[in-house]
Design a protein around this motif. Structure first.
Motif, PDB file in Angstrom:
ATOM      1  N   ARG A  21       0.815  -1.206  -0.028  1.00 21.81           N
ATOM      2  CA  ARG A  21       0.124  -0.091   0.038  1.00 21.81           C
ATOM      3  C   ARG A  21       0.703   1.249  -0.090  1.00 21.81           C
ATOM      4  N   ALA A  22       2.027   1.166   0.764  1.00 23.54           N
ATOM      5  CA  ALA A  22       2.834   2.461   0.932  1.00 23.54           C
ATOM      6  C   ALA A  22       3.634   2.551  -0.381  1.00 23.54           C
ATOM      7  N   THR A  23       3.720   1.707  -1.413  1.00 20.48           N
ATOM      8  CA  THR A  23       4.636   1.826  -2.336  1.00 20.48           C
ATOM      9  C   THR A  23       3.919   2.236  -3.706  1.00 20.48           C
ATOM     10  N   ALA A  24       4.458   3.152  -4.308  1.00 17.64           N
ATOM     11  CA  ALA A  24       3.933   3.581  -5.511  1.00 17.64           C
ATOM     12  C   ALA A  24       4.552   2.987  -6.907  1.00 17.64           C
ATOM     13  N   GLY A  25       3.731   3.070  -7.979  1.00 18.03           N
ATOM     14  CA  GLY A  25       4.451   2.698  -9.527  1.00 18.03           C
ATOM     15  C   GLY A  25       3.517   1.668 -10.082  1.00 18.03           C
ATOM     16  N   VAL A  26       4.252   1.196 -11.022  1.00 16.10           N
ATOM     17  CA  VAL A  26       3.903   0.149 -12.031  1.00 16.10           C
ATOM     18  C   VAL A  26       3.428  -1.121 -11.438  1.00 16.10           C
ATOM     19  N   LEU A  27       1.867  -1.403 -11.686  1.00 13.63           N
ATOM     20  CA  LEU A  27       1.151  -2.433 -11.288  1.00 13.63           C
ATOM     21  C   LEU A  27       0.390  -3.027 -12.510  1.00 13.63           C
ATOM     22  N   MET A  28       0.678  -4.466 -12.607  1.00 11.58           N
ATOM     23  CA  MET A  28       0.087  -5.087 -13.865  1.00 11.58           C
ATOM     24  C   MET A  28      -1.196  -5.942 -13.419  1.00 11.58           C
ATOM     25  N   PHE A  29      -2.372  -5.747 -14.364  1.00  9.73           N
ATOM     26  CA  PHE A  29      -3.507  -6.586 -14.240  1.00  9.73           C
ATOM     27  C   PHE A  29      -3.695  -7.304 -15.395  1.00  9.73           C
ATOM     28  N   SER A  30      -4.404  -8.517 -15.168  1.00  8.06           N
ATOM     29  CA  SER A  30      -5.046  -9.342 -16.371  1.00  8.06           C
ATOM     30  C   SER A  30      -6.371  -8.925 -16.403  1.00  8.06           C
ATOM     31  N   THR A  31      -6.797  -9.021 -17.531  1.00 15.32           N
ATOM     32  CA  THR A  31      -8.383  -8.498 -18.072  1.00 15.32           C
ATOM     33  C   THR A  31      -9.015  -9.986 -18.400  1.00 15.32           C
ATOM     34  N   ARG A  32      -8.268 -10.945 -18.608  1.00 14.24           N
ATOM     35  CA  ARG A  32      -9.096 -12.397 -19.159  1.00 14.24           C
ATOM     36  C   ARG A  32      -8.398 -13.609 -18.404  1.00 14.24           C
ATOM     37  N   PRO A  33      -9.391 -14.339 -17.935  1.00 17.16           N
ATOM     38  CA  PRO A  33      -8.980 -15.639 -17.316  1.00 17.16           C
ATOM     39  C   PRO A  33      -8.212 -16.591 -18.119  1.00 17.16           C
ATOM     40  N   GLU A  34      -8.646 -16.195 -19.589  1.00 17.84           N
ATOM     41  CA  GLU A  34      -8.076 -17.425 -20.434  1.00 17.84           C
ATOM     42  C   GLU A  34      -6.572 -17.141 -20.612  1.00 17.84           C
ATOM     43  N   THR A  35      -6.191 -16.130 -20.467  1.00 18.18           N
ATOM     44  CA  THR A  35      -4.516 -15.623 -20.537  1.00 18.18           C
ATOM     45  C   THR A  35      -3.563 -15.377 -19.185  1.00 18.18           C
ATOM     46  N   ARG A  36      -4.561 -15.117 -18.121  1.00 17.39           N
ATOM     47  CA  ARG A  36      -3.916 -14.877 -16.948  1.00 17.39           C
ATOM     48  C   ARG A  36      -2.730 -15.724 -16.579  1.00 17.39           C
ATOM     49  N   GLY A  37      -3.113 -17.185 -16.593  1.00 16.32           N
ATOM     50  CA  GLY A  37      -1.958 -17.884 -16.275  1.00 16.32           C
ATOM     51  C   GLY A  37      -0.626 -17.724 -16.844  1.00 16.32           C
ATOM     52  N   ALA A  38      -0.762 -17.289 -18.329  1.00 16.05           N
ATOM     53  CA  ALA A  38       0.591 -17.103 -18.902  1.00 16.05           C
ATOM     54  C   ALA A  38       1.385 -15.951 -18.117  1.00 16.05           C
ATOM     55  N   TYR A  39       0.802 -14.975 -17.718  1.00 17.03           N
ATOM     56  CA  TYR A  39       1.472 -13.888 -17.166  1.00 17.03           C
ATOM     57  C   TYR A  39       1.823 -14.208 -15.710  1.00 17.03           C
ATOM     58  N   GLN A  40       1.008 -14.701 -14.887  1.00 16.73           N
ATOM     59  CA  GLN A  40       1.236 -15.029 -13.584  1.00 16.73           C
ATOM     60  C   GLN A  40       2.583 -16.013 -13.519  1.00 16.73           C
ATOM     61  N   LEU A  41       2.580 -16.965 -14.568  1.00 16.76           N
ATOM     62  CA  LEU A  41       3.912 -17.732 -14.731  1.00 16.76           C
ATOM     63  C   LEU A  41       5.316 -16.945 -14.549  1.00 16.76           C
ATOM     64  N   LEU A  42       5.248 -15.709 -15.403  1.00 12.85           N
ATOM     65  CA  LEU A  42       6.244 -14.889 -15.554  1.00 12.85           C
ATOM     66  C   LEU A  42       6.838 -14.466 -14.292  1.00 12.85           C
ATOM     67  N   PHE A  43       6.136 -14.265 -13.134  1.00 12.68           N
ATOM     68  CA  PHE A  43       6.265 -13.762 -11.944  1.00 12.68           C
ATOM     69  C   PHE A  43       6.751 -14.708 -11.114  1.00 12.68           C
ATOM     70  N   GLU A  44       6.144 -16.035 -11.121  1.00 17.40           N
ATOM     71  CA  GLU A  44       6.510 -17.129 -10.439  1.00 17.40           C
ATOM     72  C   GLU A  44       7.799 -17.699 -10.657  1.00 17.40           C
ATOM     73  N   ARG A  45       8.282 -17.552 -12.028  1.00 20.04           N
ATOM     74  CA  ARG A  45       9.595 -18.261 -12.535  1.00 20.04           C
ATOM     75  C   ARG A  45      10.617 -16.815 -12.445  1.00 20.04           C
ATOM     76  N   ARG A  46      10.342 -15.765 -12.002  1.00 20.60           N
ATOM     77  CA  ARG A  46      11.236 -14.613 -11.948  1.00 20.60           C
ATOM     78  C   ARG A  46      11.598 -14.241 -13.231  1.00 20.60           C
ATOM     79  N   GLN A  47      10.671 -14.156 -14.214  1.00 14.72           N
ATOM     80  CA  GLN A  47      11.175 -13.709 -15.491  1.00 14.72           C
ATOM     81  C   GLN A  47      10.666 -12.385 -15.771  1.00 14.72           C
ATOM     82  N   VAL A  48      10.199 -11.739 -14.952  1.00 13.56           N
ATOM     83  CA  VAL A  48       9.928 -10.302 -15.076  1.00 13.56           C
ATOM     84  C   VAL A  48      11.183  -9.371 -14.329  1.00 13.56           C
ATOM     85  N   GLU A  49      11.808  -8.460 -15.040  1.00 16.33           N
ATOM     86  CA  GLU A  49      12.584  -7.629 -14.459  1.00 16.33           C
ATOM     87  C   GLU A  49      11.961  -6.714 -13.897  1.00 16.33           C
TER      88      GLU A  49
END
Length: 314
Positions: free
Chosen positions: A142-170
């Motif tokens: 809550r105290a931190t500002a900045g870039v935050l990413m959201f999924s709009t569709r359940p069909e593709t959400r998992g692919a983007y979540q996996l990026l974070f789980e696998r530490r593939q997001v800089e």
């Protein structure tokens, strides 16, 4: 697979699911809920059954006399808390078929919780964009500002979540700290370590504690690369590249080096809870997100438009 709610999103807020015991000393679902939510006046809660506001998995309203064991889950809408308005706007940096990327202000939580419901980035964006399926792919404090990413569709959400789980997001952050004791601008260092600094330690989240615990005796499970962006006679401005995602990691690492982030009420010292002072935001900013899009293979980069108010001038 996630259990789908029988109730639609309402005013940007999804229904709450409650897991019920199938046996116990309570004769009815209503009796169990009245004891579970003992802080509410019982008749006020039971009257929600009479109005059809508590439903089963198939959307059928339950009566206050529904026996315990008839259903394992119920859904209902939380009664909205009386909220203090957070007077900052969450901005949309990017929107496409699958993603919404927002620029979250300080003080605004990512998702509803506790005393914040409408005053959360998720609910504000659902209402603003008319996307009830919008879901955060990662979170910011809550105290931190900045870039935050959201999924709009359940069909593709998992692919983007996996990026974070696998530490593939800089992820890249900025922070501002008060000039630490012994600071030498001609030979800048923190705790005797010259920049760039790779800092590691073991961070553990303890149940029912708002702060994490650092255990120096254990194998490190967190790592941050810390670079110097600038300084003046008041503050030190750093660039932070976390290589892990432990709770409060950046705040803990800078505090451990004697450069706790300005306006941090948790580290290095937990201060008594107090109302938000909107003139003194935590000087931590999620500056950049970079990744290879899992659907298209194209590189993606999103940058905040915000700046830290206490960063060195010039």
């Amino acid at each position: 697979m996630a259990m789908r709610s029988p109730l639609p999103v309402r005013d940007g807020v999804g229904a709450t699911r409650l897991h019920l015991p199938l046996t116990g000393p309570w004769p009815t679902v209503g009796a169990y809920m009245a004891e579970r939510f003992f802080h509410l006046e019982p008749e006020r809660l039971l009257s929600r059954f009479d109005r059809g506001e508590i439903v089963a998995r198939d959307g059928t309203p339950l009566a206050r006399e529904t026996p315990l064991g008839a259903h394992e889950f119920v859904w209902y809408y939380r009664e909205p808390p009386i909220e203090r308005e957070i007077p900052f706007v969450v901005e949309v940096l990017h929107q496409d078929r699958d993603l919404v990327v927002a620029d979250k202000p300080h003080f605004l939580p990512t998702t509803p919780g506790g005393k914040y419901l409408q005053n959360s980035a998720l609910v504000r964006l659902r209402n603003l964009l008319g996307i009830p399926e919008l879901t955060p792919i990662h979170r910011l404090d809550r105290a931190t500002a900045g870039v935050l990413m959201f999924s709009t569709r359940p069909e593709t959400r998992g692919a983007y979540q996996l990026l974070f789980e696998r530490r593939q997001v800089e992820k890249v952050y900025e922070a501002v700290s008060a000039v630490p004791e012994g600071w030498d601008a001609a030979s800048p260092a923190l705790a005797g370590r010259p920049f760039p600094i790779v800092y590691r330690n073991h961070i553990e989240k303890l149940r029912a504690h708002v702060c994490v615990r650092v255990d120096e005796a254990r194998e490190p499970n967190s790592e941050t690369l810390i670079e110097l962006l600038g300084c003046d006679d008041r503050v030190v401005h750093t660039l932070l590249r976390p290589h892990s995602g432990r709770m409060h990691q950046l705040r803990v690492h800078l505090a451990s080096l004697g450069a706790g982030i300005l306006n941090d009420g948790f580290y290095p010292t937990l201060l008594p809870e107090a109302p938000d002072d909107f003139t003194r935001p935590l000087q931590l900013l999620a500056r950049e997100l970079r990744f290879v899009d899992p659907l298209t293979g194209a590189p993606r980069e999103f940058l905040t438009r915000r700046v830290l108010q206490d960063a060195p001038r010039g």
